[in-house]
Scaffold this motif. Structure first.
Motif, PDB file in Angstrom:
ATOM      1  N   PHE A  84       0.790  -1.221   0.000  1.00 54.84           N
ATOM      2  CA  PHE A  84       0.000   0.000   0.000  1.00 54.84           C
ATOM      3  C   PHE A  84       0.827   1.279   0.000  1.00 54.84           C
ATOM      4  N   GLY A  85       2.124   1.179   0.298  1.00 56.00           N
ATOM      5  CA  GLY A  85       2.951   2.367   0.410  1.00 56.00           C
ATOM      6  C   GLY A  85       2.921   2.945   1.807  1.00 56.00           C
ATOM      7  N   ALA A  86       3.894   3.786   2.110  1.00 61.11           N
ATOM      8  CA  ALA A  86       3.949   4.439   3.419  1.00 61.11           C
ATOM      9  C   ALA A  86       2.997   5.624   3.508  1.00 61.11           C
ATOM     10  N   ARG A  87       2.405   6.018   2.366  1.00 59.98           N
ATOM     11  CA  ARG A  87       1.528   7.196   2.326  1.00 59.98           C
ATOM     12  C   ARG A  87       0.259   7.025   3.152  1.00 59.98           C
ATOM     13  N   VAL A  88      -0.171   5.785   3.380  1.00 63.55           N
ATOM     14  CA  VAL A  88      -1.410   5.561   4.131  1.00 63.55           C
ATOM     15  C   VAL A  88      -1.331   6.268   5.480  1.00 63.55           C
ATOM     16  N   GLY A  89      -0.221   6.079   6.188  1.00 57.83           N
ATOM     17  CA  GLY A  89       0.014   6.833   7.410  1.00 57.83           C
ATOM     18  C   GLY A  89      -0.927   6.518   8.553  1.00 57.83           C
ATOM     19  N   GLN A  90      -1.605   5.380   8.495  1.00 60.87           N
ATOM     20  CA  GLN A  90      -2.537   4.983   9.543  1.00 60.87           C
ATOM     21  C   GLN A  90      -2.302   3.518   9.902  1.00 60.87           C
ATOM     22  N   PRO A  91      -2.580   3.132  11.160  1.00 60.03           N
ATOM     23  CA  PRO A  91      -2.466   1.717  11.521  1.00 60.03           C
ATOM     24  C   PRO A  91      -3.339   0.865  10.599  1.00 60.03           C
ATOM     25  N   ARG A  92      -2.848  -0.290  10.230  1.00 64.61           N
ATOM     26  CA  ARG A  92      -3.573  -1.149   9.280  1.00 64.61           C
ATOM     27  C   ARG A  92      -4.994  -1.413   9.733  1.00 64.61           C
ATOM     28  N   GLU A  93      -5.208  -1.593  11.037  1.00 62.25           N
ATOM     29  CA  GLU A  93      -6.549  -1.915  11.533  1.00 62.25           C
ATOM     30  C   GLU A  93      -7.509  -0.736  11.440  1.00 62.25           C
ATOM     31  N   ASP A  94      -6.977   0.471  11.197  1.00 58.07           N
ATOM     32  CA  ASP A  94      -7.842   1.648  11.056  1.00 58.07           C
ATOM     33  C   ASP A  94      -8.214   1.929   9.600  1.00 58.07           C
ATOM     34  N   VAL A  95      -7.655   1.149   8.687  1.00 62.01           N
ATOM     35  CA  VAL A  95      -7.967   1.347   7.268  1.00 62.01           C
ATOM     36  C   VAL A  95      -9.211   0.532   6.931  1.00 62.01           C
ATOM     37  N   ALA A  96     -10.307   1.233   6.614  1.00 63.39           N
ATOM     38  CA  ALA A  96     -11.603   0.575   6.383  1.00 63.39           C
ATOM     39  C   ALA A  96     -11.902   0.349   4.915  1.00 63.39           C
ATOM     40  N   LEU A  97     -11.182   1.030   4.019  1.00 59.72           N
ATOM     41  CA  LEU A  97     -11.469   0.911   2.585  1.00 59.72           C
ATOM     42  C   LEU A  97     -10.207   1.212   1.801  1.00 59.72           C
ATOM     43  N   MET A  98      -9.961   0.440   0.754  1.00 60.66           N
ATOM     44  CA  MET A  98      -8.873   0.709  -0.168  1.00 60.66           C
ATOM     45  C   MET A  98      -9.460   1.164  -1.500  1.00 60.66           C
ATOM     46  N   ASN A  99      -9.037   2.327  -1.957  1.00 61.92           N
ATOM     47  CA  ASN A  99      -9.435   2.817  -3.271  1.00 61.92           C
ATOM     48  C   ASN A  99      -8.235   2.807  -4.206  1.00 61.92           C
ATOM     49  N   LEU A 100      -8.462   2.465  -5.460  1.00 64.23           N
ATOM     50  CA  LEU A 100      -7.435   2.499  -6.492  1.00 64.23           C
ATOM     51  C   LEU A 100      -7.849   3.489  -7.573  1.00 64.23           C
ATOM     52  N   THR A 101      -6.861   4.158  -8.165  1.00 61.91           N
ATOM     53  CA  THR A 101      -7.173   5.000  -9.314  1.00 61.91           C
ATOM     54  C   THR A 101      -7.530   4.107 -10.502  1.00 61.91           C
ATOM     55  N   GLY A 102      -8.131   4.707 -11.509  1.00 60.94           N
ATOM     56  CA  GLY A 102      -8.661   3.926 -12.629  1.00 60.94           C
ATOM     57  C   GLY A 102      -7.605   3.273 -13.493  1.00 60.94           C
ATOM     58  N   GLY A 103      -6.372   3.816 -13.497  1.00 55.76           N
ATOM     59  CA  GLY A 103      -5.317   3.233 -14.310  1.00 55.76           C
ATOM     60  C   GLY A 103      -5.402   3.588 -15.779  1.00 55.76           C
ATOM     61  N   THR A 104      -6.235   4.582 -16.131  1.00 53.78           N
ATOM     62  CA  THR A 104      -6.413   4.918 -17.540  1.00 53.78           C
ATOM     63  C   THR A 104      -5.188   5.595 -18.144  1.00 53.78           C
ATOM     64  N   SER A 105      -4.269   6.081 -17.313  1.00 52.89           N
ATOM     65  CA  SER A 105      -3.060   6.716 -17.851  1.00 52.89           C
ATOM     66  C   SER A 105      -2.090   5.694 -18.405  1.00 52.89           C
ATOM     67  N   VAL A 305      -3.314  21.587  -8.931  1.00 54.76           N
ATOM     68  CA  VAL A 305      -2.445  21.003  -7.903  1.00 54.76           C
ATOM     69  C   VAL A 305      -3.240  21.002  -6.601  1.00 54.76           C
ATOM     70  N   LEU A 306      -3.361  19.834  -5.986  1.00 52.87           N
ATOM     71  CA  LEU A 306      -4.332  19.634  -4.902  1.00 52.87           C
ATOM     72  C   LEU A 306      -3.663  19.242  -3.586  1.00 52.87           C
ATOM     73  N   THR A 307      -4.165  19.817  -2.504  1.00 53.15           N
ATOM     74  CA  THR A 307      -3.767  19.428  -1.144  1.00 53.15           C
ATOM     75  C   THR A 307      -5.022  19.139  -0.333  1.00 53.15           C
ATOM     76  N   ASN A 308      -5.105  17.938   0.230  1.00 55.45           N
ATOM     77  CA  ASN A 308      -6.235  17.579   1.095  1.00 55.45           C
ATOM     78  C   ASN A 308      -6.099  18.253   2.451  1.00 55.45           C
ATOM     79  N   LEU A 309      -7.187  18.779   2.968  1.00 53.85           N
ATOM     80  CA  LEU A 309      -7.177  19.347   4.316  1.00 53.85           C
ATOM     81  C   LEU A 309      -8.005  18.523   5.295  1.00 53.85           C
ATOM     82  N   ASP A 310      -8.843  17.634   4.786  1.00 52.48           N
ATOM     83  CA  ASP A 310      -9.746  16.881   5.665  1.00 52.48           C
ATOM     84  C   ASP A 310      -9.720  15.384   5.393  1.00 52.48           C
ATOM     85  N   VAL A 311      -8.618  14.881   4.858  1.00 53.77           N
ATOM     86  CA  VAL A 311      -8.451  13.453   4.614  1.00 53.77           C
ATOM     87  C   VAL A 311      -7.359  12.932   5.540  1.00 53.77           C
ATOM     88  N   VAL A 312      -7.628  11.820   6.218  1.00 54.14           N
ATOM     89  CA  VAL A 312      -6.689  11.270   7.194  1.00 54.14           C
ATOM     90  C   VAL A 312      -5.791  10.203   6.570  1.00 54.14           C
TER      91      VAL A 312
END
Length: 464
Positions: A84-105, A305-312
């Motif tokens: 998953f990469g180190a970007r998740v930044g949360q304990p594995r047990e706190d991850v409730a959903l995995m989303n993937l980009t579409g891969g169209t690139s 160019v995007l920065t999330n302010l409310d995503v954990v």
């Protein structure tokens, strides 16, 4: 929309630019503190840039000192720290959903781990633009975007309609276009349709083919909501007239965990393009020159160019989306002090093709072809002839009055379109008419162009 939700939106609409930026800065500082303490990916990047969480005093300083991140950075992180990469930044047990980009690139799929709080935010970030477009509790919505799967766009809409208190039919990707129309006729009451730009065109053509008049059969329909692709004003006006409903548009992505901008008055205002306003209390939304990374001026195109302010889980900080749009300054088109982008102008920077020394974006051809109501669909092909010449072919399908043209009238139409395309792109293209069945239909995003040249020709590295 509840009274409480209406009050909150009214408060954001009443904010001055200074108040919005103060809120963004306060949220940004909390974000930087959180990721520096618990997100290895972002901590390493901040440390490399010499940035301490308490060392950013303004948004301008943040943009000047903080490096951008890209899809390549995310994929490298996933490879270095599988799966998953180190970007998740949360304990594995706190991850409730995995989303993937579409891969169209074609470059690979980014992975985003979301917490339960993020899931609630995803629902909110789908509900928010639809509420601004007029969706209300008790409305009935037809969701034509392919549902389910691992993408944010496949899962988020259903949750957004639930948050809105609307009844939704998630028919995208699981029913044919004719079956969707049959369902609409069976149940009758629909107030809201959500579809990609390409699929809204497909649905409209199918209704015309079957003799379905939405104004008569679905008189309560108020809103057509589209996303993901650009379109000419003439097409939008025809769509509104055919359905008897207002066209709205939103901009979203997996990186944003939903929509990050949406229209309020509509995608078309009078005979001009409308504005999609950024939800800046949830994100920092920059529009920059992709070469210099400086802010673009009013009316200029730039990269979002995007920065999330409310995503954990898996937040992005100054993420280069690769999406281009035309900048509308805060307050330029309404009293809202929100950054805007012009509706109908979204495109992908990496969609650009180098043809005979010219930079060609498919959206430029779209703006010519779909301006003519006699055109149903088209496909483009770039190839190298046996003589080594780069050639471009456009295959067009006609509809309505276009099908009744005689040979001379058809030739005149093709010559007119070829001239307009040449003026728009500086490229001579060969236009031919084919039967509609020879061209694909699109359930979501369109892929109208094929580049059949050798790699050197595609990149402009070879002599043409």
């Amino acid at each position: 929309m509840t009274v409480h939700q209406s009050r909150i939106l009214a408060e954001f609409e009443a904010m001055t630019r200074r108040e919005i930026e103060a809120l963004q800065l306060a949220k940004l500082k909390r974000l930087l503190e959180r990721v520096h303490a618990g997100n290895g990916f972002h901590r390493a990047r901040l440390d490399a840039a010499g940035i301490r969480p308490d060392g950013i005093g303004s948004l301008a300083e943040f943009s000047a000192r903080t490096p951008t991140m890209s899809k390549a950075d995310c994929l490298a992180d996933q490879e270095a720290h599988p799966p998953f990469g180190a970007r998740v930044g949360q304990p594995r047990e706190d991850v409730a959903l995995m989303n993937l980009t579409g891969g169209t690139s074609g470059q690979g799929q980014e992975i985003y781990g979301r917490t339960s709080r993020d899931i609630a935010m995803q629902g909110h970030l789908h509900y928010l633009p639809w509420a601004l477009a007029g969706l209300r509790r008790g409305d009935v919505a037809l969701n034509c975007v392919p549902a389910g799967g691992l993408t944010t766009g496949g899962w988020g809409p259903t949750e957004g309609f639930r948050v809105a208190g609307a009844t939704s039919y998630p028919v995208g990707g699981v029913m044919t276009t004719d079956a969707k129309i049959d369902l609409m006729r069976r149940f009758g009451e629909f107030h809201f349709i959500y579809a990609s730009t390409s699929y809204l065109n497909t649905l409209t053509e199918a209704c015309r083919r079957r003799g379905v008049d939405p104004r008569k059969e679905f008189p309560m329909l108020r809103t057509l909501y589209t996303a993901a692709e650009s379109y000419p004003i003439e097409w939008a006006l025809r769509i509104q007239a055919f359905w008897g409903a207002r066209l709205h548009e939103g901009y979203g992505s997996t990186q944003a965990a939903g929509f990050s901008a949406g229209s309020c008055e509509g995608a078309i205002e009078g005979d001009e393009r409308g504005v999609m306003y950024a939800f800046e209390w949830h994100n920092i939304f920059e529009i920059l020159d992709p070469e210099t990374m400086d802010p673009v001026g009013p009316g200029e195109e730039g990269e979002i160019v995007l920065t999330n302010l409310d995503v954990v889980g898996s937040p992005v900080i100054r993420f280069r989306t690769g999406d281009k749009a035309r900048y509308v300054p805060p307050g330029a088109r309404s009293k809202r002090a929100w950054t805007g982008i012009e509706a109908g102008t979204l495109g992908r920077i990496d969609d650009m093709m180098k043809i005979r020394g010219n930079n060609m974006w498919p959206s430029a051809v779209d703006s010519v072809i779909f301006r003519d109501e006699r055109i149903s669909e088209y496909a483009g092909r770039v190839y190298t002839s046996n003589e080594g010449k780069t050639c471009v072919e456009l295959r067009l399908a006609l509809r309505g009055e276009g099908l009744e043209l005689n040979a001379a009238e058809r030739a005149a139409l093709l010559a007119k379109l070829a001239g307009e395309v040449k003026q728009k792109t500086n490229i001579n293209m060969d236009l031919v008419v084919v039967d509609r069945s020879a061209l694909p239909t699109y359930d979501y995003k369109s892929r109208r162009w094929k580049d059949e040249r050798a790699e050197g020709y595609r990149t402009g590295a070879a002599t043409q």
